[in-house]
Design an enzyme around this catalytic site. Structure first.
Site, PDB file in Angstrom:
ATOM      1  CD  GLU A 107      -2.753  -1.289  -0.102  1.00 43.05           C
ATOM      2  OE1 GLU A 107      -3.165  -0.147  -0.639  1.00 43.05           O
ATOM      3  OE2 GLU A 107      -3.305  -2.281  -0.444  1.00 43.05           O
ATOM      4  CD  GLU A 118      -3.504  -3.590  -7.025  1.00 42.59           C
ATOM      5  OE1 GLU A 118      -2.833  -4.173  -6.168  1.00 42.59           O
ATOM      6  OE2 GLU A 118      -4.020  -2.616  -6.674  1.00 42.59           O
TER       7      GLU A 118
END
Length: 264
Positions: A131, A191
């Site tokens: 993250e 991602e």
């Protein structure tokens, strides 16, 4: 004089914006379109985070807060000082959501539901490294910039959160649903990039990158096989992610850092 159609004007302006931004690269060398400053993104991240703290239930469990903050701090210590904010802020939200996020401006949120799947500090470090990598790689800025180009004519100030029709667009670009507790996926390329950067961050902090593979096995089990086929998903499939992480781990340098004992 021939009149230029509105659509052509939009395409011309979009092309001009793209040409101004083409030289920007992500930390892995991927070309990016970045239109907003770090200060603008940090302001939006901080505004979003304040709204979440007002609307979501914040955990008061001292042990859980200390544990999550310990892991998060170990990760962020590996990050160079950021010009647009002073320090990272970590908040644990009391929710069954199996999720976490990081926002521009140094804001990190972790849902308590994640701790049922990330079962040790190395697995939690996997998620938090991932993250934080989204922030370092400017993925929110990249997505907002694409939205700006697609909706040419919107002003930067139109993306301010307070009471505007663009709130949903802003929150989506930052990876959050307007109805909090729902984290929206970045693109598959973003991602994968966050995976690569994230395991490097966790390894630098002394955590075991091999646990990233176990984490995604846990995620696959928790999803109950409900993940859509990779072709139809913005996320890599669990199997692809595990395979890619295994390959990346083999290339990691040997860092001489010891992880803190967060999980006591």
């Amino acid at each position: 004089m021939k009149k230029i159609s509105p659509r052509l004007k939009v395409l011309t302006l979009s092309g001009f914006i793209m040409s101004l931004s083409a030289c920007t690269s992500s930390p892995t060398g991927r070309s990016q379109v970045i239109l907003f400053s770090d200060n603008e993104m940090s302001q939006l991240g901080a505004q979003s985070f304040e709204q979440m703290k007002q609307n979501e239930k914040v955990s008061k469990d001292a042990k859980i807060n200390a544990y999550v903050t310990c892991v998060a701090n170990a990760i962020t210590k590996q990050v160079p000082k950021q010009a647009s904010f002073e320090q990272w802020e970590v908040v644990v939200f009391d929710s069954d959501q199996v999720n976490a996020f990081a926002l521009p401006g140094g804001k990190i949120g972790v849902y308590t539901g994640l701790l049922k799947v990330a079962t040790n500090q190395d697995q939690l470090a996997t998620v938090l490294g991932h993250e934080v990598a989204h922030v370092l790689a400017n993925h929110g800025n990249e997505r907002m910039s694409r939205n700006q180009i697609t909706n040419t004519g919107l002003q930067v100030t139109d993306f301010a959160l307070a009471g505007t029709e663009y709130k949903e667009m802003t929150m989506s670009a930052l990876g959050l649903g307007v109805e909090y507790g729902i984290n929206l996926p970045y693109g598959r390329t973003q991602e994968t990039e966050a995976d690569i950067m994230g395991i490097d961050l966790m390894a630098k902090a002394g955590f075991d990158p091999q646990q990233s593979i176990q984490l995604w096995k846990n995620m696959a089990k928790a999803s109950g096989g409900n993940q859509p086929p990779e072709l139809l998903s913005t996320h890599p499939s669990h199997n692809t992610r595990i395979q890619d992480l295994g390959n990346e781990i083999k290339e990691l340098p040997k860092y001489n850092t010891s992880a803190p004992n967060c999980q006591t």
